[in-house]
Design a protein around this motif. Structure first.
Motif, PDB file in Angstrom:
ATOM      1  N   GLY A  46       0.798  -1.213   0.000  1.00  0.00           N
ATOM      2  CA  GLY A  46       0.000   0.000   0.000  1.00  0.00           C
ATOM      3  C   GLY A  46       0.836   1.272   0.000  1.00  0.00           C
ATOM      4  N   GLY A  47       0.140   2.410   0.048  1.00  0.00           N
ATOM      5  CA  GLY A  47       0.795   3.704   0.111  1.00  0.00           C
ATOM      6  C   GLY A  47       1.639   4.023  -1.110  1.00  0.00           C
ATOM      7  N   THR A  48       2.574   4.942  -0.929  1.00  0.00           N
ATOM      8  CA  THR A  48       3.456   5.344  -2.025  1.00  0.00           C
ATOM      9  C   THR A  48       4.317   4.185  -2.496  1.00  0.00           C
ATOM     10  OG1 THR A  48       3.541   7.598  -1.130  1.00  0.00           O
ATOM     11  CG2 THR A  48       5.221   6.997  -2.744  1.00  0.00           C
ATOM     12  N   ALA A  49       4.743   3.336  -1.563  1.00  0.00           N
ATOM     13  CA  ALA A  49       5.541   2.166  -1.943  1.00  0.00           C
ATOM     14  C   ALA A  49       4.754   1.284  -2.900  1.00  0.00           C
ATOM     15  CB  ALA A  49       5.950   1.368  -0.704  1.00  0.00           C
ATOM     16  N   GLY A  50       3.454   1.124  -2.624  1.00  0.00           N
ATOM     17  CA  GLY A  50       2.604   0.331  -3.505  1.00  0.00           C
ATOM     18  C   GLY A  50       2.488   0.936  -4.885  1.00  0.00           C
ATOM     19  N   VAL A  51       2.507   2.256  -4.963  1.00  0.00           N
ATOM     20  CA  VAL A  51       2.469   2.934  -6.260  1.00  0.00           C
ATOM     21  C   VAL A  51       3.716   2.605  -7.067  1.00  0.00           C
ATOM     22  CG1 VAL A  51       2.495   5.185  -7.416  1.00  0.00           C
ATOM     23  CG2 VAL A  51       1.011   4.815  -5.447  1.00  0.00           C
ATOM     24  N   PHE A  52       4.874   2.678  -6.427  1.00  0.00           N
ATOM     25  CA  PHE A  52       6.121   2.352  -7.111  1.00  0.00           C
ATOM     26  C   PHE A  52       6.111   0.908  -7.614  1.00  0.00           C
ATOM     27  CE2 PHE A  52       8.576   5.715  -4.475  1.00  0.00           C
ATOM     28  CZ  PHE A  52       8.265   6.689  -5.403  1.00  0.00           C
ATOM     29  N   ILE A  53       5.647  -0.002  -6.751  1.00  0.00           N
ATOM     30  CA  ILE A  53       5.588  -1.412  -7.144  1.00  0.00           C
ATOM     31  C   ILE A  53       4.628  -1.601  -8.305  1.00  0.00           C
ATOM     32  CG2 ILE A  53       4.866  -3.718  -6.390  1.00  0.00           C
ATOM     33  CD1 ILE A  53       5.912  -2.956  -3.580  1.00  0.00           C
TER      34      ILE A  53
ATOM     35  N   GLY B 153      11.733   4.613  -1.176  1.00  0.00           N
ATOM     36  CA  GLY B 153      11.638   5.579  -2.267  1.00  0.00           C
ATOM     37  C   GLY B 153      12.755   5.447  -3.264  1.00  0.00           C
ATOM     38  N   SER B 154      13.229   4.219  -3.495  1.00  0.00           N
ATOM     39  CA  SER B 154      14.334   3.995  -4.410  1.00  0.00           C
ATOM     40  C   SER B 154      14.018   4.538  -5.798  1.00  0.00           C
ATOM     41  CB  SER B 154      14.631   2.493  -4.509  1.00  0.00           C
ATOM     42  OG  SER B 154      15.479   2.211  -5.578  1.00  0.00           O
ATOM     43  N   SER B 155      14.907   5.346  -6.343  1.00  0.00           N
ATOM     44  CA  SER B 155      14.718   5.893  -7.700  1.00  0.00           C
ATOM     45  C   SER B 155      14.731   4.779  -8.732  1.00  0.00           C
ATOM     46  CB  SER B 155      15.820   6.898  -8.016  1.00  0.00           C
ATOM     47  OG  SER B 155      17.103   6.283  -7.960  1.00  0.00           O
ATOM     48  N   GLU B 156      15.423   3.692  -8.411  1.00  0.00           N
ATOM     49  CA  GLU B 156      15.496   2.572  -9.338  1.00  0.00           C
ATOM     50  C   GLU B 156      14.114   1.929  -9.512  1.00  0.00           C
ATOM     51  OE1 GLU B 156      18.933  -0.769 -10.183  1.00  0.00           O
ATOM     52  OE2 GLU B 156      18.338  -0.338  -8.124  1.00  0.00           O
ATOM     53  N   VAL B 157      13.398   1.776  -8.406  1.00  0.00           N
ATOM     54  CA  VAL B 157      12.048   1.213  -8.473  1.00  0.00           C
ATOM     55  C   VAL B 157      11.115   2.189  -9.167  1.00  0.00           C
ATOM     56  CG1 VAL B 157      10.063   0.421  -7.138  1.00  0.00           C
ATOM     57  CG2 VAL B 157      12.380  -0.136  -6.369  1.00  0.00           C
ATOM     58  N   ALA B 158      11.240   3.470  -8.856  1.00  0.00           N
ATOM     59  CA  ALA B 158      10.369   4.476  -9.457  1.00  0.00           C
ATOM     60  C   ALA B 158      10.504   4.523 -10.972  1.00  0.00           C
ATOM     61  CB  ALA B 158      10.702   5.862  -8.874  1.00  0.00           C
ATOM     62  N   GLN B 159      11.659   4.156 -11.465  1.00  0.00           N
ATOM     63  CA  GLN B 159      11.893   4.136 -12.913  1.00  0.00           C
ATOM     64  C   GLN B 159      11.646   2.757 -13.511  1.00  0.00           C
ATOM     65  OE1 GLN B 159      15.908   5.594 -13.386  1.00  0.00           O
ATOM     66  NE2 GLN B 159      15.458   7.480 -12.289  1.00  0.00           N
ATOM     67  N   ASN B 160      10.972   1.888 -12.737  1.00  0.00           N
ATOM     68  CA  ASN B 160      10.669   0.524 -13.177  1.00  0.00           C
ATOM     69  C   ASN B 160      11.930  -0.278 -13.446  1.00  0.00           C
ATOM     70  OD1 ASN B 160       7.848   0.803 -13.080  1.00  0.00           O
ATOM     71  ND2 ASN B 160       7.877   1.833 -15.034  1.00  0.00           N
TER      72      ASN B 160
END
Length: 239
Positions: free
Chosen positions: A73-80, A231-238
């Motif tokens: 959930g939350g922002t982490a869930g968005v990144f995932i 909030g890893s940038s690597e995850v945010a960039q898929n």
């Protein structure tokens, strides 16, 4: 910022559902424990049932339950979720004509028809399915920060014990093939459900055909969840 807000709107409801289920049962602490305890299980009453209703009628399906039960959930869930979006798009190409690929919450549900995967009353993979599964394995290796439930299902023709064994053998055939092509076995939980989790009524041939299947639930592993929460940038960039 707009992208993140849009993603939050898209995944918020499902993330909340996953969080509700996590609070409703202690069996959701790990993916493997969850799937082992899920055999034949149905989402319970109260808050858990309300969460399941938000997902849809297929929430009793073990693959869907595994996905929503592993949500952070939350922002982490968005990144995932964004990480899974890109992966699912590639999988649809890999498995065209062989399987249905669906994005569910923070995971991916893949439904493979037994009629395409196997011959009648067989657990030997067809050549067509091998070609597609080889491509699928490459994608799974590229997106390595996931755990995979491989679930075998049958219709109700035959005895319970026979169908259970057949579902296990078919799930193992898929898992073994993926492993042969480089997908680590440690990422996979392989379970046969026999005839216990039908998608449709077994009273018609079309219904029985839907129930004969191998499903995969693809969810974030502990490392991906940790990176997403940080909030890893690597995850945010898929990645």
């Amino acid at each position: 910022m707009k992208i993140i807000k849009s993603s939050i709107n898209r995944y918020l409801t499902l993330s909340v559902c996953g969080a509700i289920l996590l609070s409703a049962t202690t069996s959701c602490n790990s993916f493997k424990k969850l799937t082992n305890e899920q055999k034949g299980a149905i989402i319970g009453v109260g808050a858990g049932a309300a969460a399941g209703a938000a997902i849809g009628s297929k929430s009793k399906n073990p693959a869907v339950y595994a996905i929503i039960g592993s949500a952070v959930g939350g922002t982490a869930g968005v990144f995932i979720g964004r990480y899974m979006d890109k992966q699912a798009a590639k999988m649809k190409k890999d498995l065209e004509g062989v399987a249905e690929v669906e994005r569910v919450g923070e995971g991916i549900k893949v439904t493979m028809k037994s009629g395409v995967l196997f011959g009648f009353d067989s657990y030997g993979l067809t050549q067509q399915s091998k070609d597609n599964l080889a491509k699928f394995a490459e994608t799974l290796k590229t997106y390595e920060d996931t755990n995979i439930l491989v679930a075998g299902h049958t219709d109700n023709v035959g005895t319970d014990s026979y169908n259970m064994k057949l579902s296990e053998k078919r799930a193992n055939s898929v898992a073994s093939f993926l492993n042969d092509y480089g997908v680590k076995r440690s990422r996979m939980s392989v379970i046969g459900y026999g005839e216990s989790s039908p998608l449709a009524e077994n009273t018609t041939e079309s219904g029985r055909e839907q129930n004969r299947r191998v499903e995969l639930a693809i969810v974030a592993n502990d490392q991906l969840k940790k990176d997403a929460k940080n909030g890893s940038s690597e995850v945010a960039q898929n990645k």
